[in-house]
Motif scaffolding. Structure first.
Motif, PDB file in Angstrom:
ATOM      1  N   ASP A  10      -1.253  10.462  -3.281  1.00 17.49           N
ATOM      2  CA  ASP A  10      -1.249   9.120  -3.865  1.00 17.49           C
ATOM      3  C   ASP A  10      -1.635   8.110  -2.784  1.00 17.49           C
ATOM      4  O   ASP A  10      -0.888   7.891  -1.841  1.00 17.49           O
ATOM      5  N   HIS A  11      -2.824   7.519  -2.921  1.00 11.39           N
ATOM      6  CA  HIS A  11      -3.310   6.522  -1.969  1.00 11.39           C
ATOM      7  C   HIS A  11      -3.795   5.323  -2.764  1.00 11.39           C
ATOM      8  O   HIS A  11      -4.710   5.439  -3.576  1.00 11.39           O
ATOM      9  N   LYS A  12      -3.184   4.167  -2.517  1.00  7.51           N
ATOM     10  CA  LYS A  12      -3.590   2.957  -3.220  1.00  7.51           C
ATOM     11  C   LYS A  12      -3.104   1.740  -2.449  1.00  7.51           C
ATOM     12  O   LYS A  12      -2.231   1.833  -1.588  1.00  7.51           O
ATOM     13  N   SER A  13      -3.694   0.607  -2.764  1.00 10.53           N
ATOM     14  CA  SER A  13      -3.262  -0.650  -2.160  1.00 10.53           C
ATOM     15  C   SER A  13      -3.562  -1.785  -3.133  1.00 10.53           C
ATOM     16  O   SER A  13      -4.401  -1.646  -4.023  1.00 10.53           O
TER      17      SER A  13
ATOM     18  N   HIS B 217      -7.303   5.815  -5.123  1.00  6.42           N
ATOM     19  CA  HIS B 217      -7.994   7.100  -4.948  1.00  6.42           C
ATOM     20  C   HIS B 217      -7.836   7.895  -6.232  1.00  6.42           C
ATOM     21  O   HIS B 217      -6.715   8.220  -6.635  1.00  6.42           O
TER      22      HIS B 217
ATOM     23  N   GLU C 241     -13.052   6.641  -5.045  1.00  4.40           N
ATOM     24  CA  GLU C 241     -12.130   5.531  -4.844  1.00  4.40           C
ATOM     25  C   GLU C 241     -12.577   4.374  -5.732  1.00  4.40           C
ATOM     26  O   GLU C 241     -13.733   3.975  -5.725  1.00  4.40           O
TER      27      GLU C 241
ATOM     28  N   GLY D  18       0.826  -1.196   0.000  1.00  9.10           N
ATOM     29  CA  GLY D  18       0.000   0.000   0.000  1.00  9.10           C
ATOM     30  C   GLY D  18       0.858   1.244   0.000  1.00  9.10           C
ATOM     31  O   GLY D  18       2.012   1.213   0.425  1.00  9.10           O
ATOM     32  N   VAL D  19       0.289   2.332  -0.507  1.00 13.53           N
ATOM     33  CA  VAL D  19       0.957   3.633  -0.541  1.00 13.53           C
ATOM     34  C   VAL D  19      -0.020   4.661   0.005  1.00 13.53           C
ATOM     35  O   VAL D  19      -1.175   4.700  -0.414  1.00 13.53           O
ATOM     36  N   LYS D  20       0.446   5.472   0.949  1.00 13.42           N
ATOM     37  CA  LYS D  20      -0.339   6.601   1.453  1.00 13.42           C
ATOM     38  C   LYS D  20       0.598   7.795   1.536  1.00 13.42           C
ATOM     39  O   LYS D  20       1.227   8.029   2.556  1.00 13.42           O
ATOM     40  N   ASP D  21       0.695   8.515   0.438  1.00 15.17           N
ATOM     41  CA  ASP D  21       1.572   9.677   0.365  1.00 15.17           C
ATOM     42  C   ASP D  21       0.718  10.933   0.514  1.00 15.17           C
ATOM     43  O   ASP D  21       0.046  11.349  -0.427  1.00 15.17           O
ATOM     44  N   HIS D  22       0.729  11.520   1.689  1.00 14.58           N
ATOM     45  CA  HIS D  22      -0.095  12.694   1.964  1.00 14.58           C
ATOM     46  C   HIS D  22       0.397  13.925   1.205  1.00 14.58           C
ATOM     47  O   HIS D  22      -0.376  14.838   0.934  1.00 14.58           O
TER      48      HIS D  22
END
Length: 116
Positions: A56-59, A76, A82, A48-52
Motif C-alpha cells: 500500500d503506497h499512497k499520498s 500505486h 501509479e 502518506g502511507v508506504k507499507d512494504h
C-alpha cells in the motif's frame, strides 16, 4: 484502502465545512465561526502511507486559502501503475481535476492451471 482515503478526505471536508458554516447557517449568517466572528478559511495538510508488507503506497495533500483549494493524491495501483491526481477549485474556474497514469500495467501471463 483507497475507499478509506476517499472517505477520510470527504470527512475532513465535511468537518471543515461544518466548522466554517456553523449552526448559524440557517439564520442567514453563513460564514460565521461561532459568536458572529468571521473566520478566514485557511488550512494545509498532507499524509502518506508506504507499507512494504501490503504494498500500500499512497499520498495526499491539500491547501486552502480563502475560496481557493488546491490538492492532489497519488496511488500505486495493483497493476504496477501509479495514479496521479491534481485538483483545484475556485469561484472562477469551479472544480478541475487532472488525472494521469504513470508507468505500464503489468498483468500475469499465466493465471494457473486447474485440473492438470
Amino acid at each position: 484502502m483507497f475507499k478509506f482515503a476517499v472517505a477520510a478526505a470527504v470527512l475532513l471536508v465535511a468537518v471543515v465545512s461544518a466548522q466554517w458554516y456553523g449552526d448559524d447557517a440557517a439564520s442567514g449568517s453563513a460564514g460565521s465561526f461561532g459568536g458572529g466572528h468571521h473566520a478566514y478559511p485557511k488550512y494545509k495538510y498532507e499524509y502518506g502511507v508506504k507499507d512494504h508488507h501490503t504494498g500500500d503506497h499512497k499520498s495526499q495533500w491539500e491547501v486552502r486559502d480563502g475560496d481557493v483549494v488546491k490538492g492532489g493524491y497519488t496511488l500505486h495501483e495493483a497493476d504496477g501503475t501509479e495514479r496521479v491526481v491534481e485538483y483545484s477549485s475556485d469561484k472562477h474556474n469551479g472544480f478541475q481535476a487532472h488525472v494521469k497514469t504513470v508507468g505500464h500495467a503489468h498483468h500475469p501471463q499465466v493465471y494457473g492451471h486447474h485440473g492438470e
